[in-house]
Design a protein around this motif. Structure first.
Motif, PDB file in Angstrom:
ATOM      1  N   MET A 191      -6.939  15.807  -0.531  1.00 35.78           N
ATOM      2  CA  MET A 191      -7.619  16.812  -0.027  1.00 35.78           C
ATOM      3  C   MET A 191      -6.510  17.037   1.118  1.00 35.78           C
ATOM      4  SD  MET A 191     -11.012  18.042   1.757  1.00 35.78           S
ATOM      5  CE  MET A 191     -11.120  19.793   2.346  1.00 35.78           C
ATOM      6  N   ILE A 192      -5.883  16.021   1.804  1.00 36.98           N
ATOM      7  CA  ILE A 192      -5.022  16.354   2.999  1.00 36.98           C
ATOM      8  C   ILE A 192      -3.810  16.603   2.438  1.00 36.98           C
ATOM      9  CG2 ILE A 192      -3.736  15.239   4.914  1.00 36.98           C
ATOM     10  CD1 ILE A 192      -6.197  13.614   5.400  1.00 36.98           C
ATOM     11  N   GLY A 201      -2.878  21.276   8.529  1.00 37.03           N
ATOM     12  CA  GLY A 201      -2.715  19.837   8.665  1.00 37.03           C
ATOM     13  C   GLY A 201      -3.802  19.099   8.780  1.00 37.03           C
ATOM     14  N   PRO A 202      -3.735  17.955   9.143  1.00 42.47           N
ATOM     15  CA  PRO A 202      -4.934  17.040   8.913  1.00 42.47           C
ATOM     16  C   PRO A 202      -5.823  17.298  10.003  1.00 42.47           C
ATOM     17  CG  PRO A 202      -2.658  15.601   9.318  1.00 42.47           C
ATOM     18  CD  PRO A 202      -2.424  17.112   9.595  1.00 42.47           C
ATOM     19  N   MET A 208     -12.681  20.299   7.758  1.00 42.76           N
ATOM     20  CA  MET A 208     -13.395  20.778   6.206  1.00 42.76           C
ATOM     21  C   MET A 208     -14.230  19.641   5.816  1.00 42.76           C
ATOM     22  SD  MET A 208     -10.244  22.700   4.391  1.00 42.76           S
ATOM     23  CE  MET A 208      -9.251  23.796   5.096  1.00 42.76           C
ATOM     24  N   PHE A 209     -13.758  18.515   5.986  1.00 45.57           N
ATOM     25  CA  PHE A 209     -14.447  17.316   5.571  1.00 45.57           C
ATOM     26  C   PHE A 209     -16.195  17.403   6.270  1.00 45.57           C
ATOM     27  CE2 PHE A 209     -10.494  14.424   5.485  1.00 45.57           C
ATOM     28  CZ  PHE A 209     -10.379  14.855   4.298  1.00 45.57           C
ATOM     29  N   LYS A 210     -16.203  17.789   7.424  1.00 46.44           N
ATOM     30  CA  LYS A 210     -17.386  17.986   8.244  1.00 46.44           C
ATOM     31  C   LYS A 210     -18.321  19.047   7.337  1.00 46.44           C
ATOM     32  CE  LYS A 210     -16.884  18.647  12.470  1.00 46.44           C
ATOM     33  NZ  LYS A 210     -16.641  18.902  13.714  1.00 46.44           N
TER      34      LYS A 210
END
Length: 324
Positions: A191-192, A201-202, A208-210
């Motif tokens: 995904m990164i 960026g990271p 987005m992970f959250k």
């Protein structure tokens, strides 16, 4: 007997002493009384729950044994089919106990690992390199370790296991913040990489992970649709907090689709309301490529479905023909 008891009662309270037992039940030995007056008997040392165990090394003081089920604890003589399985077993043991393991020395013979040692990350002493910057002390001379050796069958056996640590263990609540729990899996790495292709960026990727709450919360609702060219054309989502807000304050819903297009040529369509403190709350959100009747119908149908088929009493919106 009475005089002896009165003498003991008149002594200062800070003198805590031990009197040896005598065969007599109705008197106290005169020598004991004289010893009390002369402070010849040493004070009592309070007992602790710590077991009497010899010290580890010449300078370290034992802190304690980590708490762990017996079936997860390494034992001298335990055999593993390969070295990786043995190291993985010790890593799982460390995670349950609350400390971080570290790979240490390795012995090779003809390119084959014959001996391998894993230690606690607080093993050794921190070296002062003369820098003025204050650093957190990460090593405290802990000697907890496990050592593996290769046996004749090609398997690996534990031959030296030291269980005791000289520091406090990490609690399960804070273990998730330690280094072993911060590894990225293949999905996160991909995904990164994908987000970097569209200039995200990271930091944006971790944000987005959250937002990926579907796996953690069944109440999270989302839906999407694509056009004839397989391009994303409609998106709708509502998280559990938004759904709860609608159940409490959903009598009147404000819907506005006049936000500017983003770089993907999609307009943002939020469903909002007002709580009992007159603050704006979000009920749901959507992204549409076209502002036509079909797109708005799809969006409204998903909104009602996400809210448990509960229709709002009032909808406040603009004069858009597609919405009408």
């Amino acid at each position: 007997m009475r005089d002896s008891i009165l003498l003991l009662m008149s002594m200062p309270r800070d003198i805590m002493v031990v009197l040896p037992l005598t065969d007599a039940t109705d008197s106290i030995a005169t020598s004991n009384v004289d010893a009390l007056m002369n402070n010849d008997i040493p004070p009592v040392i309070p007992l602790t729950n710590a077991p009497e165990t010899p010290q580890v090394g010449s300078e370290n003081t034992i802190f304690g044994f980590p708490s762990c089920p017996e079936d997860l604890k390494p034992i001298n003589g335990m055999i593993f089919s390969n070295l990786e399985d043995g190291i993985d077993f010790y890593n799982k043991y460390a995670k349950v106990c609350g400390f971080i393991p570290r790979l240490d020395s390795t012995k090779l013979v003809n390119g084959i690992v014959t001996h391998k040692r894993c230690v606690c990350n607080k093993e050794g002493k921190s070296k002062n390199k003369g820098t003025k910057r204050k650093r957190t002390v990460t090593r405290s001379g802990c000697e907890a370790k496990v050592s593996f050796k290769r046996i004749d069958t090609g398997e690996y056996q534990i031959y030296d296991f030291v269980e005791v640590h000289t520091h406090a263990m990490v609690t399960p609540a804070t273990m998730v913040h330690m280094k072993p729990s911060r590894n990225l899996n293949l999905f996160h790495k991909k995904m990164i990489m994908d987000n970097s292709r569209v200039n995200h960026g990271p930091v944006d990727s971790f944000r987005m992970f959250k937002e990926y709450k579907k796996a953690m919360s069944p109440s999270f609702y989302f839906n999407f649709d694509v056009d004839d060219e397989k391009r994303l054309s409609k998106v709708f989502w509502a998280d559990p907090i938004s759904i709860k807000n609608y159940a409490l304050f959903g009598e009147a819903v404000s819907f506005d689709a006049t936000y500017n297009f983003n770089e993907y040529k999609m307009v943002f369509c939020p469903f909002t309301g007002v709580d009992n403190h007159k603050r704006c709350v979000t009920f749901a959100g959507g992204l549409l490529r076209k502002e036509d009747g079909e797109s708005f119908t799809w969006l409204f149908e998903n909104f009602v479905k996400a809210m448990g088929d509960c229709y709002p009493t009032t909808i406040i919106t603009d004069q858009c023909k597609g919405i009408n």
